[in-house]
Design a protein around this motif. Structure first.
Motif, PDB file in Angstrom:
ATOM      1  N   ARG A   1      -0.139  -2.778  14.283  1.00 52.16           N
ATOM      2  CA  ARG A   1      -0.849  -1.528  14.513  1.00 52.16           C
ATOM      3  C   ARG A   1      -1.182  -0.957  13.143  1.00 52.16           C
ATOM      4  N   TYR A   2      -2.384  -0.447  13.002  1.00 55.86           N
ATOM      5  CA  TYR A   2      -2.840  -0.015  11.683  1.00 55.86           C
ATOM      6  C   TYR A   2      -3.056   1.491  11.625  1.00 55.86           C
ATOM      7  N   SER A   3      -2.702   2.053  10.483  1.00 49.81           N
ATOM      8  CA  SER A   3      -2.870   3.497  10.293  1.00 49.81           C
ATOM      9  C   SER A   3      -4.165   3.834   9.564  1.00 49.81           C
ATOM     10  N   GLY A   4      -4.779   2.844   8.962  1.00 53.43           N
ATOM     11  CA  GLY A   4      -6.024   3.086   8.237  1.00 53.43           C
ATOM     12  C   GLY A   4      -6.525   1.807   7.596  1.00 53.43           C
ATOM     13  N   ALA A   5      -7.661   1.899   6.938  1.00 56.80           N
ATOM     14  CA  ALA A   5      -8.287   0.710   6.355  1.00 56.80           C
ATOM     15  C   ALA A   5      -7.415   0.068   5.274  1.00 56.80           C
ATOM     16  N   ILE A   6      -6.814   0.892   4.428  1.00 51.61           N
ATOM     17  CA  ILE A   6      -5.955   0.354   3.367  1.00 51.61           C
ATOM     18  C   ILE A   6      -4.760  -0.367   3.976  1.00 51.61           C
TER      19      ILE A   6
END
Length: 336
Positions: free
Chosen positions: A269-274
Protein backbone atom coordinates in the motif's frame (compact mmCIF):
# COMPACT_ATOMS: atom_id res chain seq x y z
CA UNK A 1 2.34 35.18 -58.47
CA UNK A 2 2.34 31.73 -56.87
CA UNK A 3 3.56 33.20 -53.59
CA UNK A 4 0.90 35.91 -53.74
CA UNK A 5 -1.78 33.33 -54.43
CA UNK A 6 -0.57 31.27 -51.49
CA UNK A 7 -0.75 34.28 -49.19
CA UNK A 8 -4.23 35.13 -50.43
CA UNK A 9 -5.55 31.67 -49.65
CA UNK A 10 -3.79 31.40 -46.31
CA UNK A 11 -6.27 30.53 -43.57
CA UNK A 12 -6.55 32.68 -40.44
CA UNK A 13 -5.17 31.31 -37.15
CA UNK A 14 -7.48 29.05 -35.19
CA UNK A 15 -9.00 30.28 -31.93
CA UNK A 16 -8.14 28.58 -28.61
CA UNK A 17 -11.53 26.85 -28.72
CA UNK A 18 -10.86 25.63 -32.25
CA UNK A 19 -7.43 24.35 -31.22
CA UNK A 20 -9.06 22.54 -28.31
CA UNK A 21 -11.56 20.87 -30.65
CA UNK A 22 -8.81 19.85 -33.08
CA UNK A 23 -6.65 18.53 -30.24
CA UNK A 24 -9.51 16.51 -28.78
CA UNK A 25 -10.32 14.94 -32.14
CA UNK A 26 -6.68 14.01 -32.61
CA UNK A 27 -6.51 12.49 -29.13
CA UNK A 28 -9.68 10.45 -29.64
CA UNK A 29 -8.38 9.03 -32.91
CA UNK A 30 -4.96 8.26 -31.43
CA UNK A 31 -6.26 6.50 -28.31
CA UNK A 32 -8.71 4.38 -30.30
CA UNK A 33 -5.81 3.09 -32.39
CA UNK A 34 -3.33 2.43 -29.56
CA UNK A 35 -5.66 1.53 -26.68
CA UNK A 36 -4.57 -2.14 -26.44
CA UNK A 37 -1.04 -0.89 -25.74
CA UNK A 38 -2.43 1.44 -23.08
CA UNK A 39 -4.10 -1.36 -21.14
CA UNK A 40 -1.03 -3.59 -21.49
CA UNK A 41 1.42 -0.99 -20.21
CA UNK A 42 -0.89 -0.27 -17.26
CA UNK A 43 -1.05 -3.93 -16.24
CA UNK A 44 2.70 -4.33 -16.63
CA UNK A 45 3.27 -1.27 -14.44
CA UNK A 46 1.41 -2.77 -11.46
CA UNK A 47 3.24 -6.11 -11.59
CA UNK A 48 6.39 -6.82 -9.60
CA UNK A 49 8.93 -9.58 -9.09
CA UNK A 50 7.04 -10.65 -5.97
CA UNK A 51 3.70 -10.87 -7.74
CA UNK A 52 5.20 -13.17 -10.39
CA UNK A 53 5.42 -16.05 -7.91
CA UNK A 54 1.95 -15.34 -6.54
CA UNK A 55 -0.02 -15.00 -9.76
CA UNK A 56 -1.42 -17.68 -11.97
CA UNK A 57 0.78 -18.34 -14.98
CA UNK A 58 -1.73 -17.07 -17.52
CA UNK A 59 -2.19 -13.77 -15.66
CA UNK A 60 1.41 -12.65 -15.27
CA UNK A 61 2.84 -10.92 -18.33
CA UNK A 62 6.47 -11.36 -19.35
CA UNK A 63 6.31 -8.85 -22.19
CA UNK A 64 3.99 -6.78 -24.35
CA UNK A 65 3.44 -9.61 -26.81
CA UNK A 66 2.91 -12.12 -23.99
CA UNK A 67 0.28 -9.80 -22.49
CA UNK A 68 -1.61 -9.53 -25.78
CA UNK A 69 -1.78 -13.32 -26.16
CA UNK A 70 -2.85 -13.95 -22.56
CA UNK A 71 -5.46 -11.18 -22.42
CA UNK A 72 -7.10 -12.41 -25.62
CA UNK A 73 -7.01 -15.98 -24.32
CA UNK A 74 -8.55 -15.07 -20.95
CA UNK A 75 -10.90 -12.21 -21.87
CA UNK A 76 -11.28 -12.30 -25.62
CA UNK A 77 -10.42 -9.46 -27.97
CA UNK A 78 -12.66 -7.12 -25.95
CA UNK A 79 -10.28 -7.53 -23.03
CA UNK A 80 -7.81 -5.32 -24.90
CA UNK A 81 -10.40 -2.53 -24.81
CA UNK A 82 -11.47 -2.71 -21.16
CA UNK A 83 -12.17 0.81 -19.92
CA UNK A 84 -12.11 2.33 -23.41
CA UNK A 85 -15.19 4.58 -22.92
CA UNK A 86 -13.66 6.14 -19.81
CA UNK A 87 -10.34 6.42 -21.60
CA UNK A 88 -11.90 8.28 -24.53
CA UNK A 89 -13.73 10.66 -22.21
CA UNK A 90 -10.48 11.19 -20.35
CA UNK A 91 -8.28 12.01 -23.34
CA UNK A 92 -10.96 14.16 -24.96
CA UNK A 93 -11.49 16.27 -21.85
CA UNK A 94 -7.80 16.44 -20.93
CA UNK A 95 -6.66 17.42 -24.40
CA UNK A 96 -9.52 19.88 -24.85
CA UNK A 97 -8.52 21.63 -21.64
CA UNK A 98 -4.81 21.41 -22.43
CA UNK A 99 -4.98 22.74 -25.96
CA UNK A 100 -7.45 25.46 -25.00
CA UNK A 101 -5.27 26.89 -22.26
CA UNK A 102 -2.04 26.29 -24.18
CA UNK A 103 -3.33 28.08 -27.29
CA UNK A 104 -5.00 30.86 -25.31
CA UNK A 105 -1.94 31.68 -23.22
CA UNK A 106 0.49 31.19 -26.10
CA UNK A 107 -1.40 33.64 -28.31
CA UNK A 108 -1.26 36.26 -25.55
CA UNK A 109 2.47 35.78 -25.04
CA UNK A 110 3.28 35.73 -28.77
CA UNK A 111 1.69 39.16 -29.14
CA UNK A 112 4.41 40.51 -26.88
CA UNK A 113 7.24 38.86 -28.80
CA UNK A 114 8.71 35.48 -29.72
CA UNK A 115 8.78 32.60 -27.23
CA UNK A 116 11.92 30.88 -26.00
CA UNK A 117 12.17 27.13 -25.45
CA UNK A 118 11.92 27.68 -21.68
CA UNK A 119 8.74 29.70 -22.16
CA UNK A 120 7.27 26.90 -24.29
CA UNK A 121 8.06 24.35 -21.58
CA UNK A 122 6.65 26.44 -18.74
CA UNK A 123 3.52 27.24 -20.70
CA UNK A 124 2.98 23.58 -21.54
CA UNK A 125 3.42 22.59 -17.89
CA UNK A 126 0.96 25.22 -16.67
CA UNK A 127 -1.66 24.27 -19.26
CA UNK A 128 -1.19 20.61 -18.39
CA UNK A 129 -1.64 21.30 -14.68
CA UNK A 130 -4.94 23.07 -15.28
CA UNK A 131 -6.12 20.18 -17.43
CA UNK A 132 -5.13 17.52 -14.88
CA UNK A 133 -6.91 19.13 -11.94
CA UNK A 134 -10.25 18.90 -13.70
CA UNK A 135 -9.87 15.61 -15.57
CA UNK A 136 -7.88 13.23 -13.34
CA UNK A 137 -11.02 11.47 -11.96
CA UNK A 138 -11.56 9.90 -15.37
CA UNK A 139 -7.95 8.72 -15.38
CA UNK A 140 -8.44 7.04 -11.99
CA UNK A 141 -11.59 5.28 -13.22
CA UNK A 142 -9.81 4.12 -16.39
CA UNK A 143 -6.86 2.69 -14.45
CA UNK A 144 -9.21 0.80 -12.12
CA UNK A 145 -11.13 -0.68 -15.04
CA UNK A 146 -7.95 -1.68 -16.85
CA UNK A 147 -6.47 -3.49 -13.85
CA UNK A 148 -9.60 -5.12 -12.42
CA UNK A 149 -10.24 -8.74 -13.31
CA UNK A 150 -13.03 -9.19 -15.83
CA UNK A 151 -15.06 -11.04 -13.19
CA UNK A 152 -15.20 -7.96 -10.96
CA UNK A 153 -15.01 -5.17 -13.55
CA UNK A 154 -17.79 -2.58 -13.48
CA UNK A 155 -18.86 0.10 -15.93
CA UNK A 156 -17.69 3.71 -15.74
CA UNK A 157 -20.34 4.88 -13.27
CA UNK A 158 -20.12 1.73 -11.18
CA UNK A 159 -16.34 2.03 -10.94
CA UNK A 160 -16.57 5.69 -9.91
CA UNK A 161 -19.13 4.81 -7.23
CA UNK A 162 -16.89 2.02 -5.93
CA UNK A 163 -13.92 4.40 -5.69
CA UNK A 164 -16.00 6.93 -3.76
CA UNK A 165 -17.31 4.16 -1.50
CA UNK A 166 -13.79 2.89 -0.75
CA UNK A 167 -11.81 6.12 -0.55
CA UNK A 168 -14.32 8.97 -0.42
CA UNK A 169 -14.70 11.64 -3.06
CA UNK A 170 -10.97 12.43 -2.83
CA UNK A 171 -10.28 8.93 -4.12
CA UNK A 172 -11.13 10.23 -7.59
CA UNK A 173 -8.09 12.49 -7.34
CA UNK A 174 -5.61 9.77 -6.38
CA UNK A 175 -2.28 10.36 -8.03
CA UNK A 176 -2.90 14.08 -8.48
CA UNK A 177 0.51 15.10 -7.15
CA UNK A 178 2.52 12.91 -9.54
CA UNK A 179 0.09 13.90 -12.30
CA UNK A 180 0.93 17.55 -11.70
CA UNK A 181 4.63 16.74 -11.75
CA UNK A 182 4.06 14.79 -14.96
CA UNK A 183 2.76 17.97 -16.58
CA UNK A 184 6.39 18.38 -17.52
CA UNK A 185 5.83 15.45 -19.92
CA UNK A 186 3.50 17.24 -22.36
CA UNK A 187 5.51 20.38 -21.73
CA UNK A 188 8.66 18.62 -22.94
CA UNK A 189 6.71 16.98 -25.77
CA UNK A 190 5.05 20.08 -27.17
CA UNK A 191 7.96 22.34 -26.42
CA UNK A 192 10.32 19.99 -28.24
CA UNK A 193 7.82 19.49 -31.07
CA UNK A 194 7.43 23.23 -31.63
CA UNK A 195 11.20 23.70 -31.61
CA UNK A 196 11.85 20.76 -33.95
CA UNK A 197 9.03 21.90 -36.24
CA UNK A 198 10.43 25.42 -36.34
CA UNK A 199 13.94 24.21 -37.15
CA UNK A 200 12.78 21.81 -39.85
CA UNK A 201 10.40 24.42 -41.32
CA UNK A 202 13.24 26.90 -41.57
CA UNK A 203 15.43 24.34 -43.30
CA UNK A 204 12.68 23.39 -45.74
CA UNK A 205 11.81 27.03 -46.29
CA UNK A 206 15.36 27.72 -47.42
CA UNK A 207 15.45 24.69 -49.70
CA UNK A 208 11.89 24.29 -50.98
CA UNK A 209 10.40 27.76 -51.30
CA UNK A 210 8.33 27.59 -48.12
CA UNK A 211 6.60 24.25 -48.61
CA UNK A 212 4.61 22.95 -45.64
CA UNK A 213 5.86 20.06 -43.54
CA UNK A 214 4.77 16.71 -44.91
CA UNK A 215 2.63 14.31 -42.84
CA UNK A 216 5.62 11.99 -42.53
CA UNK A 217 7.87 14.68 -41.07
CA UNK A 218 5.18 15.77 -38.59
CA UNK A 219 4.69 12.14 -37.53
CA UNK A 220 8.39 11.57 -36.84
CA UNK A 221 8.86 14.90 -35.09
CA UNK A 222 5.97 13.99 -32.81
CA UNK A 223 7.43 10.54 -32.20
CA UNK A 224 10.86 11.92 -31.34
CA UNK A 225 9.41 14.55 -29.01
CA UNK A 226 7.30 12.04 -27.09
CA UNK A 227 10.13 9.51 -26.78
CA UNK A 228 12.32 12.09 -25.09
CA UNK A 229 9.53 13.12 -22.71
CA UNK A 230 8.58 9.54 -21.81
CA UNK A 231 12.11 8.40 -20.98
CA UNK A 232 12.65 11.41 -18.73
CA UNK A 233 9.40 11.03 -16.76
CA UNK A 234 8.71 7.28 -16.81
CA UNK A 235 9.29 6.42 -13.11
CA UNK A 236 6.63 8.94 -12.12
CA UNK A 237 4.27 7.59 -14.78
CA UNK A 238 4.59 4.16 -13.17
CA UNK A 239 4.15 5.64 -9.68
CA UNK A 240 0.93 7.41 -10.67
CA UNK A 241 -0.57 4.19 -12.03
CA UNK A 242 0.28 2.28 -8.85
CA UNK A 243 -1.37 4.95 -6.72
CA UNK A 244 -4.55 4.78 -8.80
CA UNK A 245 -4.57 0.98 -8.93
CA UNK A 246 -6.60 -1.01 -6.42
CA UNK A 247 -4.67 -4.12 -5.31
CA UNK A 248 -6.69 -7.26 -4.54
CA UNK A 249 -7.59 -7.58 -0.87
CA UNK A 250 -5.11 -9.66 1.10
CA UNK A 251 -7.86 -11.64 2.83
CA UNK A 252 -9.76 -12.61 -0.32
CA UNK A 253 -10.21 -16.32 -0.86
CA UNK A 254 -8.30 -17.70 -3.84
CA UNK A 255 -11.48 -18.97 -5.48
CA UNK A 256 -12.86 -15.43 -5.59
CA UNK A 257 -9.56 -13.80 -6.42
CA UNK A 258 -7.70 -13.97 -9.71
CA UNK A 259 -4.40 -13.75 -7.80
CA UNK A 260 -3.06 -17.10 -6.60
CA UNK A 261 -1.40 -15.69 -3.47
CA UNK A 262 0.58 -17.36 -0.74
CA UNK A 263 -0.72 -16.56 2.71
CA UNK A 264 2.45 -14.66 3.56
CA UNK A 265 2.16 -12.35 0.56
CA UNK A 266 0.89 -8.83 1.13
CA UNK A 267 0.35 -6.25 -1.58
CA UNK A 268 2.10 -2.97 -1.00
CA UNK A 269 0.00 0.00 0.00
CA UNK A 270 1.45 3.35 -0.97
CA UNK A 271 1.25 6.71 0.75
CA UNK A 272 2.53 8.73 -2.18
CA UNK A 273 4.65 8.77 -5.32
CA UNK A 274 7.97 8.86 -3.45
CA UNK A 275 6.82 5.90 -1.36
CA UNK A 276 6.03 4.00 -4.57
CA UNK A 277 9.46 4.71 -6.04
CA UNK A 278 11.25 3.70 -2.82
CA UNK A 279 9.35 0.42 -2.42
CA UNK A 280 9.61 -0.55 -6.08
CA UNK A 281 13.34 0.17 -6.05
CA UNK A 282 13.72 -1.90 -2.87
CA UNK A 283 11.95 -4.97 -4.29
CA UNK A 284 12.70 -4.76 -8.02
CA UNK A 285 15.79 -2.59 -8.29
CA UNK A 286 16.35 0.18 -10.82
CA UNK A 287 14.76 -1.88 -13.61
CA UNK A 288 11.54 -2.02 -11.62
CA UNK A 289 11.19 1.73 -12.02
CA UNK A 290 11.06 1.20 -15.78
CA UNK A 291 8.85 -1.89 -15.92
CA UNK A 292 6.50 -1.68 -18.87
CA UNK A 293 8.43 1.19 -20.45
CA UNK A 294 8.63 -0.54 -23.83
CA UNK A 295 4.84 -0.67 -24.08
CA UNK A 296 4.58 2.84 -22.64
CA UNK A 297 6.98 4.33 -25.17
CA UNK A 298 5.40 2.48 -28.09
CA UNK A 299 1.93 3.57 -27.01
CA UNK A 300 2.96 7.11 -26.11
CA UNK A 301 5.00 7.69 -29.26
CA UNK A 302 2.33 6.34 -31.60
CA UNK A 303 -0.42 8.15 -29.73
CA UNK A 304 1.41 11.47 -29.64
CA UNK A 305 2.57 11.26 -33.22
CA UNK A 306 -0.95 10.39 -34.40
CA UNK A 307 -2.46 13.11 -32.22
CA UNK A 308 -0.14 15.80 -33.57
CA UNK A 309 -0.54 14.53 -37.12
CA UNK A 310 -4.35 14.50 -36.94
CA UNK A 311 -4.43 17.83 -35.09
CA UNK A 312 -2.23 19.54 -37.67
CA UNK A 313 -4.49 18.46 -40.52
CA UNK A 314 -7.77 18.66 -38.61
CA UNK A 315 -6.93 22.25 -37.76
CA UNK A 316 -7.35 23.33 -41.40
CA UNK A 317 -10.82 21.83 -41.65
CA UNK A 318 -11.77 23.15 -38.23
CA UNK A 319 -10.83 26.66 -39.37
CA UNK A 320 -12.97 26.21 -42.49
CA UNK A 321 -15.91 25.01 -40.40
CA UNK A 322 -15.55 27.97 -38.05
CA UNK A 323 -15.46 30.37 -41.01
CA UNK A 324 -18.52 28.72 -42.54
CA UNK A 325 -20.34 28.80 -39.21
CA UNK A 326 -19.48 32.48 -38.82
CA UNK A 327 -20.82 33.27 -42.29
CA UNK A 328 -24.04 31.38 -41.57
CA UNK A 329 -24.56 33.35 -38.37
CA UNK A 330 -23.82 36.61 -40.18
CA UNK A 331 -26.33 35.66 -42.89
CA UNK A 332 -29.02 34.95 -40.30
CA UNK A 333 -28.48 38.34 -38.67
CA UNK A 334 -28.85 40.10 -42.03
CA UNK A 335 -32.10 38.25 -42.74
CA UNK A 336 -33.46 39.29 -39.36
Amino acid sequence: MAAASKEATKLPPLSPFGNAVAGSLGALFALTIVYPLDIIKTRLQVQSKQSKTMMKENEYYESTFDAIIKIIKMEGITGLYAGLPAGLIGVASTNFAYFYWYSFLRSKIIKQGSMSTISELLLGAFAGALAQIFTIPVSVVTTRQQTTHVKYRKDLIGTAEEIISDDGITGLWKGLKPSLILCVNPAITYGAFERFKHLVSERLSNNNNGEELSPGIIFWLGALSKTIATIVTYPYIMAKVRLQWKPPKDDEDDEDNYINKKKSFKYERYSGAIDVLQKVYKTDGILGLYKGMQAQITKAVLSQALLLYVKEYTTKYTIMLFILFGKLLAGKKKVQ
